[in-house]
Design a protein around this motif. Sequence first.
Motif, mmCIF file in Angstrom:
data_model
loop_
_atom_site.group_PDB
_atom_site.id
_atom_site.type_symbol
_atom_site.label_atom_id
_atom_site.label_comp_id
_atom_site.label_asym_id
_atom_site.label_seq_id
_atom_site.Cartn_x
_atom_site.Cartn_y
_atom_site.Cartn_z
ATOM 1 N N ALA A 125 0.760 -1.254 0.013
ATOM 2 C CA ALA A 125 0.069 0.098 0.159
ATOM 3 C C ALA A 125 0.780 1.426 -0.015
ATOM 4 O O ALA A 125 0.543 2.340 -0.548
ATOM 5 C CB ALA A 125 -1.113 -0.144 1.105
ATOM 6 N N GLU A 126 2.063 1.269 0.749
ATOM 7 C CA GLU A 126 2.859 2.359 0.840
ATOM 8 C C GLU A 126 3.314 2.683 -0.785
ATOM 9 O O GLU A 126 3.235 3.938 -1.063
ATOM 10 C CB GLU A 126 4.180 2.234 1.607
ATOM 11 C CG GLU A 126 4.936 3.298 1.762
ATOM 12 C CD GLU A 126 6.206 3.363 2.764
ATOM 13 O OE1 GLU A 126 6.959 4.100 2.858
ATOM 14 O OE2 GLU A 126 5.915 2.372 3.556
ATOM 15 N N ALA A 127 3.893 1.647 -1.517
ATOM 16 C CA ALA A 127 4.336 1.976 -2.926
ATOM 17 C C ALA A 127 3.139 2.335 -3.761
ATOM 18 O O ALA A 127 3.468 3.283 -4.422
ATOM 19 C CB ALA A 127 5.028 0.620 -3.183
ATOM 20 N N PHE A 164 3.402 5.839 -5.647
ATOM 21 C CA PHE A 164 3.490 6.174 -7.166
ATOM 22 C C PHE A 164 2.165 6.919 -7.594
ATOM 23 O O PHE A 164 2.229 7.932 -8.411
ATOM 24 C CB PHE A 164 3.462 4.737 -7.825
ATOM 25 C CG PHE A 164 4.820 4.411 -7.846
ATOM 26 C CD1 PHE A 164 5.638 4.526 -9.141
ATOM 27 C CD2 PHE A 164 5.569 3.885 -6.836
ATOM 28 C CE1 PHE A 164 6.838 4.205 -9.170
ATOM 29 C CE2 PHE A 164 6.809 3.525 -6.980
ATOM 30 C CZ PHE A 164 7.649 3.716 -8.277
ATOM 31 N N SER A 165 0.892 6.710 -6.926
ATOM 32 C CA SER A 165 -0.250 7.243 -7.423
ATOM 33 C C SER A 165 -0.267 8.902 -6.742
ATOM 34 O O SER A 165 -0.586 9.758 -7.853
ATOM 35 C CB SER A 165 -1.593 6.767 -6.874
ATOM 36 O OG SER A 165 -1.658 6.841 -5.448
ATOM 37 N N ASP A 189 -2.558 7.537 -15.766
ATOM 38 C CA ASP A 189 -2.406 8.911 -16.407
ATOM 39 C C ASP A 189 -1.960 8.717 -17.971
ATOM 40 O O ASP A 189 -1.695 9.514 -18.446
ATOM 41 C CB ASP A 189 -0.876 9.720 -15.714
ATOM 42 C CG ASP A 189 -1.288 10.048 -14.454
ATOM 43 O OD1 ASP A 189 -0.574 10.507 -13.769
ATOM 44 O OD2 ASP A 189 -2.671 10.191 -14.222
ATOM 45 N N ASP A 190 -1.503 7.351 -18.217
ATOM 46 C CA ASP A 190 -0.897 7.001 -19.323
ATOM 47 C C ASP A 190 -1.913 5.654 -20.040
ATOM 48 O O ASP A 190 -1.834 4.811 -19.488
ATOM 49 C CB ASP A 190 0.528 6.397 -19.457
ATOM 50 C CG ASP A 190 1.165 6.000 -20.829
ATOM 51 O OD1 ASP A 190 0.291 5.512 -21.661
ATOM 52 O OD2 ASP A 190 2.214 5.541 -20.801
ATOM 53 N N PRO A 191 -2.688 6.166 -21.128
ATOM 54 C CA PRO A 191 -3.750 5.152 -21.432
ATOM 55 C C PRO A 191 -3.462 3.921 -21.850
ATOM 56 O O PRO A 191 -3.739 3.083 -22.223
ATOM 57 C CB PRO A 191 -4.354 5.955 -22.525
ATOM 58 C CG PRO A 191 -3.661 7.064 -23.005
ATOM 59 C CD PRO A 191 -2.781 7.577 -21.831
ATOM 60 N N THR A 192 -1.923 3.881 -22.362
ATOM 61 C CA THR A 192 -1.360 2.565 -22.854
ATOM 62 C C THR A 192 -1.055 1.743 -21.866
ATOM 63 O O THR A 192 -0.300 0.474 -22.119
ATOM 64 C CB THR A 192 -0.091 3.063 -23.613
ATOM 65 O OG1 THR A 192 1.003 3.414 -22.698
ATOM 66 C CG2 THR A 192 -0.377 3.942 -24.833
ATOM 67 N N GLY A 237 9.983 4.073 -13.003
ATOM 68 C CA GLY A 237 9.408 4.909 -12.283
ATOM 69 C C GLY A 237 10.004 5.365 -10.997
ATOM 70 O O GLY A 237 10.973 4.365 -10.243
ATOM 71 N N ALA A 238 9.844 6.469 -10.486
ATOM 72 C CA ALA A 238 10.288 6.891 -9.139
ATOM 73 C C ALA A 238 9.407 7.781 -8.619
ATOM 74 O O ALA A 238 8.699 8.533 -9.133
ATOM 75 C CB ALA A 238 11.773 7.579 -9.230
#
Length: 143
Positions: free
Chosen positions: A16-18, A22-23, A31-34, A82-83
């Motif tokens: 849940a923390e991760a 990220f969200s 945010d990226d439809p692909t 991602g970061a």
Amino acid sequence: MADLEQVGGACVAWDAEAAEAFSSRHLAPSDDPTMPDDFYARGVASGELLLIRWQLGDGSTLAHTALRRETTDGKSEMVIVGAASARPELPAMETILPLLEDFARAWKCCSIRWHTERNGLVKKGQAAGYRVSELVMRKVLDG
């Protein structure tokens, strides 16, 4: 002030923390439809992505990174997929990049790559010796 000399990273399972990190930092795949909504969670669960939680000496989280290694013709490159910083008031990128470079060397990678649309990250990367190697263009089509 946080002690940035005592930052350490550990590989962790998706939790849940991760997901929140990220969200809340506009890195959610939605945010990226692909990309499917569970892109990072599935990647970590399958082993395609390695999730590192970077913590300060007091045990609080500084940031998360999702990584993968790509190998072509026997040469490997670490990709920062991602970061997300958990402490925007601290210089997470400047603190973590040298640690990621050490990790990439241990992972037998000859380079590191990430994609961004944020000019500030480009400038921070350039200050750390990275260069722009390509521009990626995307247009989302209706239907």
